[in-house]
Scaffold this active site. Structure first.
Site, PDB file in Angstrom:
ATOM      1  N   ASP A 153       7.233  -5.021  14.027  1.00  0.00           N
ATOM      2  CA  ASP A 153       7.790  -3.668  13.949  1.00  0.00           C
ATOM      3  C   ASP A 153       8.056  -3.081  15.332  1.00  0.00           C
ATOM      4  O   ASP A 153       9.080  -2.433  15.549  1.00  0.00           O
ATOM      5  CB  ASP A 153       6.894  -2.749  13.118  1.00  0.00           C
ATOM      6  CG  ASP A 153       5.433  -2.820  13.518  1.00  0.00           C
ATOM      7  OD1 ASP A 153       5.048  -3.720  14.289  1.00  0.00           O
ATOM      8  OD2 ASP A 153       4.646  -1.957  13.063  1.00  0.00           O
ATOM      9  N   ASP A 194       0.828  -1.217   0.000  1.00  0.00           N
ATOM     10  CA  ASP A 194       0.000   0.000   0.000  1.00  0.00           C
ATOM     11  C   ASP A 194       0.855   1.257   0.000  1.00  0.00           C
ATOM     12  O   ASP A 194       0.413   2.311   0.459  1.00  0.00           O
ATOM     13  CB  ASP A 194      -0.957   0.010   1.191  1.00  0.00           C
ATOM     14  CG  ASP A 194      -0.225   0.008   2.531  1.00  0.00           C
ATOM     15  OD1 ASP A 194       1.004  -0.252   2.546  1.00  0.00           O
ATOM     16  OD2 ASP A 194      -0.869   0.238   3.572  1.00  0.00           O
TER      17      ASP A 194
END
Length: 476
Positions: free
Chosen positions: A320, A242
């Site tokens: 992350d 994205d």
């Protein structure tokens, strides 16, 4: 003789029309750049042949005239009729030749005025980069079930300077058929990998709602391992499906690869600025780069050596945030830009649009190509950067939150706005419009506790007191 003359007239008319058609093609029928040579040469040869033939027919028409009484009654025929006055006939013939040659001279003048169009134009496309001796930096696109991966791939292919130096690998999870079809439509322009394990992952009951995060972490581990182990690359740039990339995205990473390799105090390069919204970055500093203690992600480069360190202990989920823990970071920094080289357009995902509507969709994507490979980036070396950064920040005038918020600053800056606690940081960051969350005590974009951003046209450093030494992991 009438039939012969009619045939000559028809032939001449055909040749005249054909000649002018070729002329039009020569003047206006331009082929795309780089494709001129053979087509234009053929047209010139054809046009030359028609020109010569047309003038030969013209001579026949003027000389091969029938005797008086065998012509039509039009004014032109009467003008060309022979008489007993030989001198007059010669004069009229000369005038006819002169008239026709005048027309042909005008046509030739037009051709000569466009002579530059005959020559093959230089190829103005981006020059192809030769691969030998230059590092290959593959782009690994992490995909799942979003057919909008097309937007990501289109921009990567549009801005890619070399297919040899930047192969694109698309790793797809989820088994989504429509997304797979989109990726397959690019043929050999990309390498399409499919994550083989699509099974659900056993998690604790309270983590059942986080099943998507577990699958993402599994996919990242598999995909990065493919790039480093099975395909044997030494570095990779990881991009989510994205993300849209800037025109100098590839230039940025090519320039920073040697910086990353040569500096053990760095462990990643990111194209992303978490506080990079329009109005919060300096539009005149597209070439400005920073060191940051916060792992940004969203278009980031990793070396094989770092992956060999991380892969054995890769987390089951929330990869992350795990990267932002002190045990992984180990005091190392990443490089990030003032103006982002990636832009996220994916509101829908496992995070359910967290931060998207308030921050992410307003991130400014760089539009100015910066020739990073020609710039001196030695200022990013740890000792040099830290010394200059500390002087810049702690040499700046100290201002209050009210001065900044109400626009009462005087001078061009920079200015230092000081925080003393987790709460004071979060209150000022939130009210000034920058991201206020911390991971293991590190603020987004922070370096040595300092967050740099633009506010009402001035540089602001939201900074801890002088003498800062380390982050407090409880500030999370």
């Amino acid at each position: 003789m009438i039939r012969k003359r009619s045939s000559l007239i028809l032939c001449g008319t055909f040749l005249f029309v054909s000649w002018n058609a070729v002329l039009v093609l020569l003047l206006w029928g331009r082929t795309p750049q780089g494709q001129l040579g053979r087509k234009r040469s053929s047209l010139i040869l054809c046009g030359t042949f028609l020109f010569v033939t047309w003038n030969a027919v013209l001579v026949l028409l003027l000389w091969g005239r029938t005797p008086q009484g065998q012509l039509g009654n039009g004014p032109r025929d009467l003008a060309l009729m022979p008489t007993s006055d030989v001198v007059g006939d010669v004069i009229r013939m000369a005038e006819s030749f002169e008239s026709e040659l005048g027309k042909q001279k005008e046509i030739l003048s037009q051709i000569l005025s466009h002579q530059s169009l005959w020559k093959p134009r230089p190829n103005r496309k981006r020059p192809k980069v030769n691969a030998p001796g230059q590092p290959v930096i593959p782009i690994l696109v992490i995909a799942c079930n979003r057919v909008t991966v097309r937007r990501c791939l289109d921009k990567l292919l549009q801005h890619r300077p070399s297919a040899e130096l930047h192969p694109i690998i698309v790793s797809q999870d989820c088994g989504h058929a429509d997304t797979a079809a989109v990726i397959a439509s690019y043929g050999n322009k990309v390498t399409h990998l499919k994550q083989p394990d699509l099974s659900d992952i056993a998690v604790r009951p309270e983590h059942k709602k986080f099943q998507g995060y577990y699958k993402i972490s599994r996919h990242y581990r598999w995909a990065i391992s493919q790039a480093f182990r099975n395909i044997s690359h030494s570095s990779v740039v990881i991009v989510e499906d994205d993300l849209e990339v800037a025109p100098d995205f590839f230039e940025y990473f090519r320039a920073l690869l040697p910086v990353l390799k040569s500096d053990p105090s760095l462990w990643c390069v990111s194209a992303w600025n978490d506080n990079g919204r329009d109005g919060y970055v300096d539009p005149g500093k597209a070439d400005l780069l920073y060191r940051t203690d916060f792992f940004p992600g969203l278009g980031w480069m990793l070396l094989r050596e770092a992956w060999e360190e991380l892969e054995p202990k890769w987390p089951a989920s929330f990869w992350d945030d795990w990267m932002r823990q002190p045990e992984q970071r180990r005091g190392r920094a990443c490089v990030r830009p003032e103006i982002s080289r990636t832009l996220t357009f994916g509101r829908q995902g496992v995070s359910l649009g967290q931060f998207y509507d308030k921050y992410l969709k307003y991130i400014k994507l760089n539009s100015e190509f910066v020739p990073f490979t020609k710039l001196d980036l030695s200022y990013l070396k740890e000792e040099t950067y830290r010394s200059n950064f500390d002087k810049e920040v702690y040499g700046a005038a100290v201002v209050t939150y009210e001065d900044v918020k109400q626009g009462q600053l005087t001078g061009s800056g920079p200015f230092r706005l000081q925080y003393s606690s987790k709460d004071s940081f979060k209150v000022m960051a939130k009210n000034l419009g920058i991201m206020d969350d911390l991971k293991s005590g590190v603020p987004r974009t922070g370096y040595r506790g300092v967050v740099s951003f633009f506010y009402r046209g001035r540089r602001i450093y939201l900074a801890p007191p002088p003498g800062w030494t380390q982050y407090d992991p409880t500030w999370s």
